[in-house]
Design a protein around this motif. Sequence first.
Motif, PDB file in Angstrom:
ATOM      1  N   TYR A 109     -34.230 -51.545 -18.619  1.00  0.00           N
ATOM      2  CA  TYR A 109     -35.492 -51.330 -18.117  1.00  0.00           C
ATOM      3  C   TYR A 109     -36.038 -49.888 -18.174  1.00  0.00           C
ATOM      4  O   TYR A 109     -37.492 -49.673 -18.085  1.00  0.00           O
ATOM      5  N   GLN A 110     -35.309 -49.042 -18.716  1.00  0.00           N
ATOM      6  CA  GLN A 110     -35.914 -47.700 -18.967  1.00  0.00           C
ATOM      7  C   GLN A 110     -36.231 -47.248 -20.287  1.00  0.00           C
ATOM      8  O   GLN A 110     -36.838 -46.275 -20.775  1.00  0.00           O
ATOM      9  N   VAL A 111     -36.222 -48.611 -21.232  1.00  0.00           N
ATOM     10  CA  VAL A 111     -36.450 -48.474 -22.611  1.00  0.00           C
ATOM     11  C   VAL A 111     -37.580 -49.377 -22.918  1.00  0.00           C
ATOM     12  O   VAL A 111     -37.329 -50.581 -22.581  1.00  0.00           O
ATOM     13  N   VAL A 112     -38.784 -48.912 -23.366  1.00  0.00           N
ATOM     14  CA  VAL A 112     -40.091 -49.669 -23.512  1.00  0.00           C
ATOM     15  C   VAL A 112     -40.590 -49.911 -24.813  1.00  0.00           C
ATOM     16  O   VAL A 112     -40.507 -48.574 -25.579  1.00  0.00           O
ATOM     17  N   PRO A 113     -40.694 -50.972 -25.483  1.00  0.00           N
ATOM     18  CA  PRO A 113     -40.806 -51.326 -27.078  1.00  0.00           C
ATOM     19  C   PRO A 113     -42.301 -50.324 -27.124  1.00  0.00           C
ATOM     20  O   PRO A 113     -43.192 -50.525 -26.253  1.00  0.00           O
ATOM     21  N   LEU A 114     -42.492 -49.965 -28.278  1.00  0.00           N
ATOM     22  CA  LEU A 114     -43.586 -49.367 -28.846  1.00  0.00           C
ATOM     23  C   LEU A 114     -44.262 -50.361 -29.868  1.00  0.00           C
ATOM     24  O   LEU A 114     -43.433 -51.157 -30.753  1.00  0.00           O
ATOM     25  N   PRO A 115     -45.629 -50.587 -29.832  1.00  0.00           N
ATOM     26  CA  PRO A 115     -45.995 -51.431 -30.954  1.00  0.00           C
ATOM     27  C   PRO A 115     -45.988 -51.108 -32.315  1.00  0.00           C
ATOM     28  O   PRO A 115     -46.209 -52.009 -33.298  1.00  0.00           O
TER      29      PRO A 115
END
Length: 344
Positions: A109-115
């Motif tokens: 949950y602390q790792v968020v995709p970048l577009p």
Amino acid sequence: MKAVQYRRTGDSSVLELVDKPVPEVSKGEVRVRIVVSGVNPTDWKSRAGSGSSDEFDTPKVPNQDGAGFVDAIGDDVEHVRVGDPVWVWDAAWQRDDGTAQEYVVLPEYQVVPLPDEALLDVGASVGIPALTAHRALTASETLPDRLTPASLHGRTILVTGGAGAVGHAAIQLAVWAGATVITTVSSDDKAALARAAGAHHIINYRTEDVAARVRDIAAGGVDVIVDVNPYANLEADLAVIAPSGTLSLYATDSSEPLAVPFRESMVKNIRFQFILTYTTTSTQKQNAVDAVSDAIADGALAVGEEAGLPLHRFALAETAQAHDAVENNTVGKVLIDVTQKENR
């Protein structure tokens, strides 16, 4: 792998570049190869400690924010895949491993995709500043809990210190959400940065009467004030805040008590919201992460001088200098280049 760590609190000389094993992933965890680490005031303050030198049994790697590529995933990880560009937040909060190292393992949950991988500098810049700004902009009971395009339409926001990292993010998020944004700065150079960030009205607090200018712009008052220095700004804040408005207070360099004028605050039914992003509720944090991710995808959180946030780059071996730059109030965002984009 290479990492920067410290075994005791103190000035930046306690930071040392070391070799350490690459960490393994467990169930629900993601290993990220950090390309860019972001430095915030909270990073050097945590490293400096309270003034006495505290020794640690386990060395600590500094820095909360960063961006890079997913390198490995544990069982049950569903939302990212190996090779995905990502940004991370609160990496060193109540943990020993921050982002000033080549690899870090975090809960999914602390790792968020970048577009797009081209947005790694953005990803390394948004954690502490943009999550703080989102909470500041949504703390009012009359505003939405999560920002979206047009969710602040018809609202007026005052951001004090618009050339700072949180101020910059607050301007960008508020503009993205449709608000009219007023900001204060201390120089023409900083005014140019606030203008590049998208602020509609810019006031030099050293040469202009802030309260008078704000009242000229927003006769009915401003809905939210995102304030970097309430000790200096409180009198003007109370003069321009609208009835039932919110003062979001997220920073101070003083340890003195804040004297709040009771009657003026009571008459307007003012809300004082103190903000520390680490200890917001899980719902507030998730709303902020989701909104920031949407704003990144919409191109609303750009960084660089052309977007109002100059970038200052250091190598991993120069982490001490990067910390010193933030401590010395460098205008813009301090980033550490940890690894190279092409080494995927």
